[in-house]
Design a protein around this motif. Structure first.
Motif: not given
Length: 655
Positions: A407-419, A421-423, A480-486
């Protein structure tokens, strides 16, 4: 007086001849009887005044008419015919077990895939799910029935082997006794009746075991079984069975601890059937059941049904030892080195992906359990009594093996406020890892030239996605190939990255099917196959998809494709093709041995005719001989009467 003695010898010879001919006629229909001929020879003539005058006739010997070559060939043909007929009898029973038709294994297999296809058009119908499960249970029952029939047939053959050994030992005992009697009588007479009985007994023995014989002048014989030759002495030869490795049976002579080769007869046919032919088709049946279970369960394990993901899952297949490497632990199916992917679902429904590496050469089941327990919110326990694996999640969490997107890709200490999300659902062919790199800083959907670079595991650029000005926040972007990001409204920072795995095959090792985790079937071969109790009791656990929605047939469609998939182990055959080929192979064996039986029995009949033409009693011929000896007898009587009359006249003249 000489005339009297000559007449008496002629009378006696004629009586012998009449007795022998009468015996031939009486035994014209006696099995194994050889006709007998009287051989006469003149007595030493008397010499009178330099003239030799006949002194009569004597019975030289009574010949038992026999062709050694024909009889030996006939014994071999009897043995060969018995061998082929015994083989053919059991192979016909095998053919009947696999015979296609109503209620057959082939029909049940087709019915299962037909029900699966029907379910794909009405996936939300609970009754149709139950119909599939019931059809699978009937297929499993068919496998067990066929396996049981083959086990019964093998047991029957094993019992018959014991009976044949007991029977032939009794015959060999009779043969030893008879040979002793023949040897005793040989010194005083010609034991023709006993020799007939022995020939018949040897032919009877040849039906069970192929033998060759060698006769000695004293009436003794030696017998050859394959490469083993044994003198038939006062102690009878005795055969016995030996239990060999893998449940096979061998034949030993006189309690030897090694097997002897027997080339023909019913007994070696039974041995071959027990040791090779029946096990070959048992192995084929087990191979078919095993591959059906393994391939079906491999797919089923990676899906979920309408009952959803799991908080507890126990393997339905065990290993022999939980503490040794899996490759040596007797797993039901092969396990190869690779990765097993877990999807862990948190209480809020979000998914994370966790992967463990598996090496069956070094890791035991206990080692695998420890690796699973290293995953947050999961614990694995090995039951040392049942030698099985149990996986548990902490309260509120669940898990499955669908390989669904995080659901939420693994980030290395993302500092932004926009999270981010994969679907969607990944439709690619292979597992791979994606890395997302933020290009620029700013507000999502507002800042110009704000993008995200999508890289593969090698760092190659796959795509660059616009998330700045012109992007409507909260809208899925196809990667790509059925993968979406929001991206939701908020900020992102340049250079920051996050990763996600794309999983096409959650289990590259085969361990899920090997252990029976989330399996559709239980067991691993034709004798043990059955539908899982969990599936039988809850048709919602039938894993037709990957989302848990009743209408999801994505996994079901792959199960349907198994019907025509040409991936039987070591072949390019489908399940049905493999079964049809197995059935055809039995049919070819039956057809070949039927023709061979006709040929060998035809040879046997011809040899019997040849034997009978030499040794058999021809009643017309015997009547001719009977008339000859009758005439001789009457003539001899006339000689005696004439001699008596001459003697009386001589006495009268002397008075």
């Amino acid at each position: 007086m000489a005339n009297v003695f000559i007449g008496l010898s002629a009378l006696r010879a004629s009586q012998y001849g009449l007795n022998v001919i009468s015996g031939n006629i009486a035994n014209a229909n006696t099995p194994g009887y050889h006709k007998q001929n009287v051989h006469l020879s003149p007595l030493q003539p008397n010499t009178l005044r330099n003239m030799q005058i006949g002194s009569g006739v004597t019975v030289n010997y009574i010949e038992r008419v026999r062709s050694q070559v024909t009889e030996s060939s006939l014994t071999g043909a009897i043995s060969d015919a018995s061998n082929v007929d015994q083989m053919l009898n059991v192979e016909r029973q095998l053919e009947a077990i696999f015979q296609p038709g109503a209620g057959s294994l082939a029909e049940q297999m087709d019915s299962l895939f037909a029900e699966l296809t029907q379910l794909s058009s009405s996936p939300t119908e609970s009754t149709q799910r139950s119909a599939v499960i019931e059809e699978a249970a009937r297929l499993a029952e068919s496998f067990r029935r066929v396996s049981s029939s083959m086990n019964d047939l093998k047991s029957s053959v094993r019992y018959q082997i014991g009976q044949e050994v007991t029977h032939v030992n009794a015959q060999l005992d009779q043969l030893a006794t008879l040979s002793i009697e023949i040897r005793r009588l040989t010194y005083t007479s010609t034991p023709n009746a006993e020799l007939d009985r022995r020939d018949q007994l040897i032919n009877d023995i040849a039906q069970t075991v192929g033998i060759r014989r060698h006769d000695f002048h004293d009436g003794a014989i030696s017998l050859s079984f394959g490469a083993t030759t044994i003198q038939q002495g006062s102690q009878p030869i005795e055969l016995s069975t030996l239990d060999l490795e893998n449940g096979q049976i061998g034949i030993a002579i006189d309690e030897a601890d090694f097997t002897t080769s027997i080339e023909s007869g019913a007994l070696p046919a039974l041995i071959d059937l027990h040791n090779n032919v029946i096990p070959e088709f048992q192995n084929r049946l087990d191979e078919l059941a095993s591959e059906l279970v393994r391939q079906f369960d491999s797919l089923h394990a990676q899906g979920i049904g309408s009952s959803g993901s799991f908080s507890r899952l126990e393997s339905s297949r065990s290993v022999d030892d939980v503490g040794i490497p899996l490759q040596d632990a007797g797993a039901a199916f092969p396990v190869t080195a690779g990765e097993l992917v877990f999807s862990v679902i948190s209480p809020d429904g979000s998914r994370t992906t966790e992967t463990i590496s598996i090496d069956p050469e070094t890791q035991s089941l206990s080692d695998i359990a420890a690796s699973i327990s290293g995953i947050d919110n999961l614990e694995a326990v090995v039951n040392t009594q049942t030698r099985s694996l149990q996986i548990l999640s902490v309260p509120g969490y669940q898990f499955d093996f669908t390989g669904s997107l995080e659901t939420y890709p693994a980030g290395s200490a993302l500092t932004g406020t926009s999270v981010p999300e994969l679907s969607g659902a990944y439709t690619g062919d292979v597992n791979q890892d994606l890395t997302f790199v933020i290009d620029g800083s700013g507000d999502v959907g507002i800042t110009p030239d704000l993008t995200v670079s999508v890289l593969d595991a090698s760092g190659n650029l796959i795509d660059r996605l616009n998330i700045g000005k012109g992007y409507e926040t909260g809208t899925p972007i196809e990667v790509m190939e059925g993968v979406n990001i929001t991206f939701q409204p908020g900020t992102v920072s340049a250079g920051e990255t996050f990763d996600t795995p794309l999983v096409r095959n959650p289990d590259s090792t085969g361990i899920l099917a090997a252990l029976g985790l989330n399996s559709f079937f239980e067991g691993h071969d034709a004798w043990t196959i059955d539908v899982s109790d969990r599936v039988l009791s809850d048709n919602g656990s039938f894993a037709t998809g990957y989302s848990g929605e009743a209408a999801d047939t994505s996994n079901l469609l792959q199960m349907i494709d198994l019907q025509h998939a040409r991936q039987m182990s070591g072949t390019s055959l489908s399940f049905s093709d493999f079964l049809n080929e197995t059935t055809a192979d039995i049919g070819v064996r039956v057809q070949t041995n039927t023709q061979l039986s006709i040929s060998i029995n035809g040879l046997k009949t011809r040899l019997e005719q040849e034997r009978d033409s030499v040794s058999g009693v021809d009643l017309n011929e015997e009547l001719v001989y009977l008339q000859q000896f009758q005439t001789s007898y009457e003539a001899a009587v006339q000689v005696l009467q004439t001699s008596e009359q001459m003697f009386d006249e001589l006495l009268a003249a002397m008075r």
